[in-house]
Design an enzyme around this catalytic site. Structure first.
Site, PDB file in Angstrom:
ATOM      1  N   ASP A  68     -15.340   3.914   8.463  1.00 32.50           N
ATOM      2  CA  ASP A  68     -15.486   3.606   7.035  1.00 32.50           C
ATOM      3  C   ASP A  68     -15.713   2.114   6.851  1.00 32.50           C
ATOM      4  O   ASP A  68     -15.024   1.456   6.065  1.00 32.50           O
ATOM      5  CB  ASP A  68     -14.253   4.063   6.259  1.00 32.50           C
ATOM      6  CG  ASP A  68     -14.477   3.995   4.743  1.00 32.50           C
ATOM      7  OD1 ASP A  68     -15.653   3.987   4.317  1.00 32.50           O
ATOM      8  OD2 ASP A  68     -13.487   3.930   3.988  1.00 32.50           O
ATOM      9  N   LYS A  77       0.847  -1.187   0.000  1.00 30.86           N
ATOM     10  CA  LYS A  77       0.000   0.000   0.000  1.00 30.86           C
ATOM     11  C   LYS A  77       0.883   1.238   0.000  1.00 30.86           C
ATOM     12  O   LYS A  77       1.667   1.455   0.936  1.00 30.86           O
ATOM     13  CB  LYS A  77      -0.927   0.008   1.219  1.00 30.86           C
ATOM     14  CG  LYS A  77      -1.909   1.171   1.227  1.00 30.86           C
ATOM     15  CD  LYS A  77      -2.894   1.065   2.380  1.00 30.86           C
ATOM     16  CE  LYS A  77      -3.925   2.181   2.326  1.00 30.86           C
ATOM     17  NZ  LYS A  77      -4.924   2.072   3.416  1.00 30.86           N
TER      18      LYS A  77
END
Length: 553
Positions: free
Chosen positions: A278, A186
């Protein structure tokens, strides 16, 4: 000869001459004169803003500069997270089966933010291990997907590496058996005015670094920083995505257990006063053992903290987007446990629709529909907490004590080699614990362990006395003069030793929750090993933050 007196012509002001002048050179010169004569405040303001802008630019460049890192950066990085481990605060044993339905933030810690202050963020950033993208093709590919400009940075991107190269495994100190299914890189870009806030996600991941305590959080393999770009890297194991796995194993999965593990993953966050903010089915992954883990911890924060618009459209509750200012991100909204409950209810509904779309009957459909309706209530007051969700009749057949410990069944099938991988992970954790214990023992060995006066301990007492005199700033000549008188020197030595020993005991006994030692004393304050481990694990993020705030002030 006398000249007749003639009146002097009226003096024109610079502004009047500027209005009548058509010469551009004269116009510029007159403008400068007006600014210099009539506008000293404007001139000083302009100079001040110029100097301030140059100074701020210099500071931002200096802050964003990548300093060289010592060789033991990876070890220091781990220790820096172990100091402030909010996640290490274990819940009470009586709540292992079902959490209490307390109100959001009832046990709030005195923190304004989950991540530390600027000084500690800078220290963590410097301790990240540097990586050169041009030497490893995987990182070069990951960095090409993100844009990190001076004033702005794009969104983070992930790169899937099914077969890591030998160079990458060697760089990460891993073997091929440690990541048999691949890794995920990432890339997190940041701009020059980031002020090290990009370390938030690596910092949060390190809080949940022990998979035995936090099995429902995706583990992290490495946290790195680029040497040539404004990019941080997180290396994670490659797990299966939840929607794709449901699509593949729709007819064999345990749907009730799947939703129960998703609720338990959220419960472990809420028990520590953390909100994900989220939640969606895409942020849940399936481990090789067939269990659920939660990912994308970049949005994690203290419960009930206010924040600007964050989350995914369609999963955010109405209270976070009820007005124009909230929807456009001009006003902050409060995100708490019930915010996550709403998002989790939407994820439950999407998974149920997905299962029905594949021709599979949803178990206990009526009870699930009632539960989802309560979880997605527009009124936050009518919305249940995660503990009440787990106590719903839909989960009546689920033993959450086993779900918490992952001692029962798993909702999905195991991948080949999953058991061997779990054994290797346990072995790596045990090896790391032994290394940490050895390092701690080596540090404690440097502390004088004298327990009796100098006349009875001989050499140990002399060493302790020398250290006492050295700490008090006594010079060698004074020590030699003192040793001329044996009797008086021995008395002074013994007194210094006793005072030092008492001070050492008081220092080792500092801290909340410390108890007097029982039984045989040891080097770490005279406490049995089990009690030392409890105190070490009980040290939360709040204590580390207080120390950091004291340093900053």
């Amino acid at each position: 000869m006398m000249f007749p007196a003639v009146a002097a012509p009226p003096r024109r002001l610079p502004g009047e001459r500027l209005q009548r002048s058509q010469n551009p050179v004269e116009t510029s010169w007159l403008s400068f004169r007006i600014l210099a004569t009539r506008g000293p405040c404007v001139t000083s303001t302009f100079l001040f803003l110029t100097v301030a802008f140059l100074g701020l630019s210099w500071v931002s460049v200096a802050v964003a500069a990548h300093a060289e890192h010592p060789e033991d950066s990876a070890t220091n990085f781990l220790f820096s997270f172990a100091e402030n481990s909010l996640a290490n605060r274990e819940p009470p044993e009586d709540s292992a089966a079902r959490p209490s339905s307390r109100s959001g933030g009832a046990e709030r810690r005195r923190l304004d933010s989950l991540i530390p202050g600027f000084l500690k963020r800078r220290r963590i950033f410097k301790q990240l291990r540097p990586v050169d993208e041009f030497q490893l093709r995987e990182f070069q590919e990951a960095s090409s997907k993100v844009k990190a400009q001076f004033f702005s940075a794009g969104h983070s991107k992930v790169t899937f590496v099914d077969r890591p190269s030998a160079a990458l495994l060697s760089f990460l100190h891993l073997e091929e058996e440690d990541v048999p299914y691949g890794v995920v890189i990432k890339a997190i870009p940041y701009d020059a005015f980031d002020f090290y806030e990009s370390v938030a996600e690596p910092y949060i991941h390190r809080m949940f670094d022990d998979p035995r305590k936090f099995p429902y959080v995706v583990p992290v393999l490495a946290a790195l920083r680029s040497t040539s770009k404004r990019v941080l890297y997180l290396v994670l194991p490659l797990y299966r995505e939840l929607p794709e796995t449901v699509d593949e194993e729709a007819r064999s999965l345990d749907f009730v257990l799947l939703l129960a593990e998703m609720a338990m993953a959220v419960c472990q966050l809420h028990e520590r006063n953390l909100a994900h903010r989220d939640l969606k089915e895409d942020n849940f992954l399936v481990s090789p053992e067939g269990h659920i883990v939660v990912s994308d911890l970049a949005t994690l924060d203290i419960t009930d903290n206010k924040s600007f618009l964050i989350g995914t459209s369609g999963y955010m509750p109405p209270e976070t987007r009820s007005s124009y200012l909230l929807r456009k991100g001009y006003k902050r909204s409060r995100y708490g446990e019930k915010t996550d409950v709403y998002s989790l209810g939407v994820a439950f509904r999407h998974l149920a629709f997905m299962l029905e779309g594949l021709g599979v009957q949803v178990p206990h459909r009526t009870q699930l529909a009632k539960l989802i309706k309560k979880m997605t209530s527009p009124d936050p007051e009518k919305r249940p907490l995660i503990g009440e969700v787990m106590e719903d009749p839909f989960f009546a057949s689920v033993d959450f004590r086993l779900v918490r410990q992952r001692a029962g069944k798993h909702p999905f099938k195991k991948l080949p080699g999953a058991d061997l991988l779990a054994e290797r992970q346990r072995a790596r954790l045990e090896a790391r614990e032994k290394a940490d214990a050895a390092a701690k023992a080596a540090d404690n060995a440097e502390v004088p362990a004298a327990k009796s006066p100098a006349g009875k301990t001989g050499g140990a007492g002399t060493l302790s006395g020398d250290r006492d005199r050295a700490g008090s700033g006594e010079k060698p000549a004074e020590r030699a003069e003192e040793e001329k008188g044996r009797g008086r020197g021995a008395q002074t030595h013994e007194g210094n030793h006793d005072r030092t020993d008492d001070a050492g005991r008081e220092e080792l006994r500092e801290g909340p929750g410390d108890q007097k030692p029982s039984g045989e004393e040891n080097r770490e304050g005279g406490q049995p090993p089990g009690q030392r481990e409890e105190q070490r694990e009980g040290t939360g993020l709040e204590e580390g933050f207080n120390k950091e705030d004291a340093q900053e002030s």
